[in-house]
Scaffold this motif. Structure first.
Motif, mmCIF file in Angstrom:
data_model
loop_
_atom_site.group_PDB
_atom_site.id
_atom_site.type_symbol
_atom_site.label_atom_id
_atom_site.label_comp_id
_atom_site.label_asym_id
_atom_site.label_seq_id
_atom_site.Cartn_x
_atom_site.Cartn_y
_atom_site.Cartn_z
ATOM 1 N N PRO A 185 0.866 -1.226 0.107
ATOM 2 C CA PRO A 185 -0.123 0.200 0.099
ATOM 3 C C PRO A 185 0.904 1.298 -0.088
ATOM 4 O O PRO A 185 2.083 1.116 0.498
ATOM 5 C CB PRO A 185 -0.792 -0.196 1.200
ATOM 6 C CG PRO A 185 -0.003 -0.969 2.247
ATOM 7 C CD PRO A 185 0.672 -1.911 1.346
ATOM 8 N N GLN A 186 0.286 2.346 -0.428
ATOM 9 C CA GLN A 186 0.891 3.570 -0.436
ATOM 10 C C GLN A 186 0.916 4.336 0.905
ATOM 11 O O GLN A 186 0.165 4.569 1.387
ATOM 12 C CB GLN A 186 0.370 4.559 -1.555
ATOM 13 C CG GLN A 186 0.648 4.046 -3.005
ATOM 14 C CD GLN A 186 -0.080 4.964 -3.927
ATOM 15 O OE1 GLN A 186 -0.773 5.906 -3.624
ATOM 16 N NE2 GLN A 186 0.160 4.756 -5.230
ATOM 17 N N ALA A 187 2.404 4.496 1.353
ATOM 18 C CA ALA A 187 2.304 5.097 2.696
ATOM 19 C C ALA A 187 2.347 6.671 2.482
ATOM 20 O O ALA A 187 1.677 7.294 3.401
ATOM 21 C CB ALA A 187 3.713 4.870 3.222
ATOM 22 N N THR A 198 -1.666 12.962 1.227
ATOM 23 C CA THR A 198 -2.378 11.944 2.158
ATOM 24 C C THR A 198 -1.245 10.891 2.611
ATOM 25 O O THR A 198 -0.341 10.357 1.915
ATOM 26 C CB THR A 198 -3.412 10.872 1.346
ATOM 27 O OG1 THR A 198 -2.807 10.327 0.251
ATOM 28 C CG2 THR A 198 -4.561 11.963 0.808
ATOM 29 N N VAL A 199 -1.686 10.477 3.682
ATOM 30 C CA VAL A 199 -0.684 9.485 4.699
ATOM 31 C C VAL A 199 -1.510 8.244 4.997
ATOM 32 O O VAL A 199 -2.660 8.528 5.573
ATOM 33 C CB VAL A 199 0.049 10.018 5.802
ATOM 34 C CG1 VAL A 199 0.841 9.114 6.493
ATOM 35 C CG2 VAL A 199 0.935 11.291 5.449
ATOM 36 N N LEU A 200 -1.059 7.129 4.931
ATOM 37 C CA LEU A 200 -1.743 5.921 5.267
ATOM 38 C C LEU A 200 -1.841 5.696 6.613
ATOM 39 O O LEU A 200 -0.819 5.705 7.372
ATOM 40 C CB LEU A 200 -0.914 4.600 4.483
ATOM 41 C CG LEU A 200 -1.675 3.435 5.088
ATOM 42 C CD1 LEU A 200 -2.814 2.904 3.995
ATOM 43 C CD2 LEU A 200 -0.708 2.040 4.542
ATOM 44 N N GLY A 201 -2.950 5.644 7.241
ATOM 45 C CA GLY A 201 -3.270 5.476 8.696
ATOM 46 C C GLY A 201 -3.182 4.005 8.979
ATOM 47 O O GLY A 201 -2.915 3.134 8.410
ATOM 48 N N SER A 202 -3.123 3.605 10.378
ATOM 49 C CA SER A 202 -3.226 2.652 10.958
ATOM 50 C C SER A 202 -4.362 1.769 10.882
ATOM 51 O O SER A 202 -4.256 0.538 10.944
ATOM 52 C CB SER A 202 -2.984 2.613 12.566
ATOM 53 O OG SER A 202 -4.010 3.477 13.183
ATOM 54 N N ASP A 203 -5.379 2.291 10.450
ATOM 55 C CA ASP A 203 -6.543 1.891 10.006
ATOM 56 C C ASP A 203 -6.709 1.474 8.418
ATOM 57 O O ASP A 203 -7.867 1.073 7.933
ATOM 58 C CB ASP A 203 -7.763 2.744 10.219
ATOM 59 C CG ASP A 203 -7.439 4.084 9.590
ATOM 60 O OD1 ASP A 203 -6.721 4.418 9.035
ATOM 61 O OD2 ASP A 203 -8.476 4.994 9.934
ATOM 62 N N ARG A 204 -5.403 1.626 7.770
ATOM 63 C CA ARG A 204 -5.382 1.316 6.330
ATOM 64 C C ARG A 204 -6.299 2.331 5.303
ATOM 65 O O ARG A 204 -6.383 2.156 4.193
ATOM 66 C CB ARG A 204 -5.793 -0.113 6.089
ATOM 67 C CG ARG A 204 -5.035 -1.239 6.614
ATOM 68 C CD ARG A 204 -3.643 -1.290 5.940
ATOM 69 N NE ARG A 204 -2.832 -2.155 6.419
ATOM 70 C CZ ARG A 204 -1.801 -2.742 5.894
ATOM 71 N NH1 ARG A 204 -1.353 -2.179 4.489
ATOM 72 N NH2 ARG A 204 -0.723 -3.391 6.461
ATOM 73 N N GLN A 205 -6.840 3.390 6.099
ATOM 74 C CA GLN A 205 -7.211 4.345 5.284
ATOM 75 C C GLN A 205 -6.512 5.489 5.253
ATOM 76 O O GLN A 205 -5.430 5.923 6.069
ATOM 77 C CB GLN A 205 -8.592 4.800 6.127
ATOM 78 C CG GLN A 205 -9.536 3.759 6.543
ATOM 79 C CD GLN A 205 -10.042 3.378 5.248
ATOM 80 O OE1 GLN A 205 -10.480 4.361 4.263
ATOM 81 N NE2 GLN A 205 -10.344 2.114 5.047
ATOM 82 N N ASP A 259 -7.157 16.270 7.774
ATOM 83 C CA ASP A 259 -7.055 15.528 9.158
ATOM 84 C C ASP A 259 -5.708 15.499 9.560
ATOM 85 O O ASP A 259 -5.172 14.427 9.483
ATOM 86 C CB ASP A 259 -7.771 13.886 8.833
ATOM 87 C CG ASP A 259 -7.978 13.348 10.114
ATOM 88 O OD1 ASP A 259 -7.750 13.896 11.233
ATOM 89 O OD2 ASP A 259 -8.335 12.122 10.170
ATOM 90 N N PRO A 260 -4.960 16.533 9.786
ATOM 91 C CA PRO A 260 -3.432 16.630 10.084
ATOM 92 C C PRO A 260 -3.107 15.883 11.256
ATOM 93 O O PRO A 260 -2.079 15.185 11.187
ATOM 94 C CB PRO A 260 -3.025 18.155 10.230
ATOM 95 C CG PRO A 260 -4.492 18.777 10.716
ATOM 96 C CD PRO A 260 -5.620 18.019 9.895
ATOM 97 N N VAL A 261 -3.942 15.863 12.457
ATOM 98 C CA VAL A 261 -3.603 14.946 13.494
ATOM 99 C C VAL A 261 -3.253 13.629 13.056
ATOM 100 O O VAL A 261 -2.359 13.087 13.468
ATOM 101 C CB VAL A 261 -4.596 15.280 14.679
ATOM 102 C CG1 VAL A 261 -4.293 14.113 15.748
ATOM 103 C CG2 VAL A 261 -4.630 16.555 15.100
ATOM 104 N N ARG A 262 -4.247 13.081 12.578
ATOM 105 C CA ARG A 262 -4.162 11.459 12.019
ATOM 106 C C ARG A 262 -3.118 11.327 11.217
ATOM 107 O O ARG A 262 -2.346 10.391 11.164
ATOM 108 C CB ARG A 262 -5.539 11.012 11.642
ATOM 109 C CG ARG A 262 -6.491 10.833 12.895
ATOM 110 C CD ARG A 262 -7.580 10.065 12.135
ATOM 111 N NE ARG A 262 -8.826 9.812 13.228
ATOM 112 C CZ ARG A 262 -9.923 9.243 12.873
ATOM 113 N NH1 ARG A 262 -9.934 8.572 11.763
ATOM 114 N NH2 ARG A 262 -10.636 9.225 13.926
ATOM 115 N N ALA A 263 -2.674 12.173 10.140
ATOM 116 C CA ALA A 263 -1.612 12.001 9.080
ATOM 117 C C ALA A 263 -0.388 12.206 9.806
ATOM 118 O O ALA A 263 0.536 11.406 9.457
ATOM 119 C CB ALA A 263 -1.957 13.120 8.118
ATOM 120 N N LEU A 264 -0.259 13.149 10.705
ATOM 121 C CA LEU A 264 0.963 13.418 11.290
ATOM 122 C C LEU A 264 1.591 12.472 12.424
ATOM 123 O O LEU A 264 2.507 11.861 12.444
ATOM 124 C CB LEU A 264 1.149 14.900 11.894
ATOM 125 C CG LEU A 264 0.982 16.134 11.130
ATOM 126 C CD1 LEU A 264 0.655 17.287 12.035
ATOM 127 C CD2 LEU A 264 2.371 16.004 10.243
#
Length: 270
Positions: A12-14, A72-79, A86-91
């Protein structure tokens, strides 16, 4: 196609940048920059002075907001998490080593790592296990209680890299992480970063001006005057430019002066 290439293609794309633009008044620093980094992939970013590398890293780390485009950055939820919306989750999914050291020199190695673990909300038991493993991986277990100030430049960088890996990010961003290190320390740090990132399945975007650090990358991205001029393997870069080595291929592609430090310390303009 090699097995490693197939695996990287399927990962998957990080990180995904889509048509990113950033200007400062009339000066355009980034113009339509698009690139990807997959998990487990080691990507080198090359560019001469003023190419836009620093601006790109500042956008990727949330220090600047892009005028247009999407990161976009890959989250721990694979989203995928949008850096703007959503900078907090991305960072939270980034591990970062800046060009300038950003570590408390007076705190012991262990305290620095525990502080970072607390910032990311890691349970103490999990943090203790990860810290112990990383200290072993970096050969720093015996120096865990030493103030960072007492370490060599190479070992300080190892602490910063261990800290960046501690929360198991999807993406590692490293901005000239070997500046000021001797050749042996640089080679060791590159090798450790590649190995540990592959083990953790973290994508790596490694900005550098040193050819030795590029030649073994999975991909090379050439950034020049705010645009991506090339994105492919080191071998493909040599082929496209019609050159026998990465350094001369880069210089030909960016039309930079053909300067080289010496036979053992080849570099390109930062």
């Amino acid at each position: 196609m090699a097995l490693a290439d197939i695996t990287a293609t399927q990962s998957p794309q990080a990180l995904r940048c889509e048509s990113v633009r950033k200007a400062f008044g009339a000066r355009v620093a980034l113009e339509g920059v698009s690139l990807t980094v997959r998990r487990g992939e080691f990507v080198a970013l090359l560019g001469p002075n003023g190419a836009g590398k620093t601006t790109l890293f500042q956008v990727l780390t949330g220090l600047f907001v892009a005028d247009a485009g999407r990161v976009t950055v890959l989250g721990s939820d694979r989203q995928d998490h949008d850096m703007r919306r959503d900078p907090v989750r991305a960072l939270a999914r980034l591990g970062i080593v800046f060009q300038q050291p950003a570590i408390d020199l007076d705190l012991p190695v262990l305290a620095n790592l525990r502080f970072h673990a607390d910032l990311h909300g890691l349970p103490r038991r999990v943090a203790t296990q990860r810290i112990a493993r990383l200290l072993d991986d970096f050969g720093l277990a015996a120096r865990a209680r030493a103030p960072v100030r007492e370490l060599s430049g190479g070992n300080r960088r190892k602490v910063e890299l261990a800290r960046a890996l501690l929360h198991e990010p999807a993406l590692l961003l490293l901005d000239e992480p070997t500046v000021g290190l001797d050749p042996a320390s640089r080679a060791q740090l590159v090798g450790i970063a590649r190995r540990l990132a592959a083990q953790a399945q973290a994508g790596v975007l490694w900005a550098t001006h040193l050819v030795q650090e590029v030649e073994h990358a999975d991909r090379v991205i050439v950034l020049d005057r705010g645009t991506v001029r090339f994105d492919g393997t080191p071998a493909a870069l040599r082929g496209v430019a019609g050159r026998d080595d990465v350094e001369s291929a880069f210089l030909a592609m960016t039309r930079a002066p053909a300067t080289s430090a010496n036979n053992t310390e080849r570099s390109v303009p930062a």
